[in-house]
Design an enzyme around this catalytic site. Sequence first.
Site, short mmCIF file in Angstrom:
data_model
loop_
_atom_site.label_atom_id
_atom_site.label_comp_id
_atom_site.label_asym_id
_atom_site.label_seq_id
_atom_site.Cartn_x
_atom_site.Cartn_y
_atom_site.Cartn_z
N CYS A 157 -12.36 1.95 -15.55
CA CYS A 157 -12.74 3.36 -15.39
C CYS A 157 -11.46 4.21 -15.34
O CYS A 157 -11.16 4.86 -14.35
CB CYS A 157 -13.58 3.56 -14.13
SG CYS A 157 -14.42 5.17 -14.13
N CYS A 159 -16.43 1.80 -20.75
CA CYS A 159 -17.75 1.70 -20.13
C CYS A 159 -18.51 0.44 -20.55
O CYS A 159 -19.29 -0.11 -19.77
CB CYS A 159 -18.57 2.94 -20.45
SG CYS A 159 -17.83 4.43 -19.80
N CYS A 164 -17.88 -2.27 -18.16
CA CYS A 164 -17.96 -1.91 -16.75
C CYS A 164 -19.20 -2.50 -16.07
O CYS A 164 -20.31 -2.38 -16.60
CB CYS A 164 -17.98 -0.39 -16.63
SG CYS A 164 -18.12 0.17 -14.93
N CYS A 194 -24.68 4.29 -14.28
CA CYS A 194 -23.63 5.31 -14.13
C CYS A 194 -24.07 6.66 -14.71
O CYS A 194 -24.47 6.76 -15.87
CB CYS A 194 -22.36 4.84 -14.83
SG CYS A 194 -21.07 6.09 -14.84
N GLU A 213 0.83 -1.21 0.00
CA GLU A 213 0.00 0.00 0.00
C GLU A 213 0.87 1.26 0.00
O GLU A 213 0.57 2.23 -0.68
CB GLU A 213 -0.93 0.02 1.23
CG GLU A 213 -2.08 -0.96 1.15
CD GLU A 213 -3.05 -0.64 0.02
OE1 GLU A 213 -3.32 0.54 -0.21
OE2 GLU A 213 -3.52 -1.58 -0.65
S1 SF4 Z 1 -19.70 3.20 -16.77
FE1 SF4 Z 1 -19.19 4.85 -15.36
S2 SF4 Z 1 -18.05 3.86 -13.71
FE2 SF4 Z 1 -18.08 2.46 -15.45
S3 SF4 Z 1 -16.23 2.90 -16.64
FE3 SF4 Z 1 -17.83 4.15 -17.52
S4 SF4 Z 1 -17.65 6.08 -16.41
FE4 SF4 Z 1 -16.56 4.59 -15.22
#
Ligand code: SF4
Length: 357
Positions: free
Chosen positions: A193, A200, A203, A209, A34
């Site tokens: 992200c 996205c 994601c 989102c 960390e």
């Molecule tokens: S959907 Fe939203 S949280 Fe996911 S990668 Fe795209 S901007 Fe980031």
Amino acid sequence: MQFADCIADWQQKHGRHHLPWQNTNDPYKVWLSEIMLQQTQVLTVIPYYERFLAAFPTLQSLAAAPQDSVLTLWAGLGYYARARNLHKCAQTVMQEWQGKFPENPQDIMSLPGIGKSTANAIAAFCFAEKSPIMDGNVKRIFTRFYGIEGQTNKKEIENRLWEQAYKNIEQASDMLDMKAYTQGQMDLGATICTRSKPACTSCPLSNNCFARRENRQAELPTPKTKKTIPVRSVNMLLIQYQNRIFLEQRPQQGIWGGLWSLPEFHTRQELQGLQNRWLQYRPPLKLAAFEHVFTHFRLHIQPWWLQCEQIPLQETAEENSQWLALDRLDTIALPAPILKLLQGMHQVSGAPDLLGT
Ligand code: SF4
């Protein structure tokens, strides 16, 4: 599925599982990773982490090591206060916690060099504490997902992000795997992200989102105002005798505390003093100047080269100074720009290519 469960689930299926500091509950190893990962990329950290653990396999061995050895292993990673605090922290755990790393985030945070997010990460990874993290990756995901505007280094925004972080854990299922959730936020921020062009479509949060819905990924997090940072200037003297360079250990306080560096001067008189000390009557040669950027200022470094025919006797045995052979630069802790300068000298076996105008 709730936000935290969704990320934990994604991490288990698609996250990173083979980083050298994963798959352990040993707080010493997790804490070390960390600290190294603050301000430094994973790929840079891996070899340092492995070398460090090979030299200091336990917290006890780190606490018992001389500070110089710790700084040497850190050399090149930058932000040396991290290494000094790491060493201090290991000694504190030995002296005040009977060698056992505390488990509670509050107690972990009381140790030298450990902030709230790092303490919470150690507690979550090693002791399954329901303690959230808040690093650059998390800030990016949260501001985009929740549509939080404003610079994330402002207190008000930071407080809002922390509140959200605790709320996400409260709202998660009782089954939430804290390790997977904590690692998942880091993985998602590093691989999906990302700062520019987030993926996205891959994601797990994309359905809900804010940034994706409003097409505002590029605007969140709100960019920080760029501050113009002051410039400081310093002259450094490369005193060479045969293939060796004279180095001094810097004071513990201030930049590059405890590291080995070149003698510095600011005025002609100071330079004259150094020349007299080295019994050199010829003026030093001016080399090419360069800049090194710190967080709060830029350092303009003007190096000068002074070749000695002989070393005055008293200078061979001074404390906090040494003559280092140019082929042994990797054996001591040198600040990155000084290392680069000396490596350049070593490659050309002297200074001619570095001469400035
Ligand atoms: S959907 Fe939203 S949280 Fe996911 S990668 Fe795209 S901007 Fe980031």
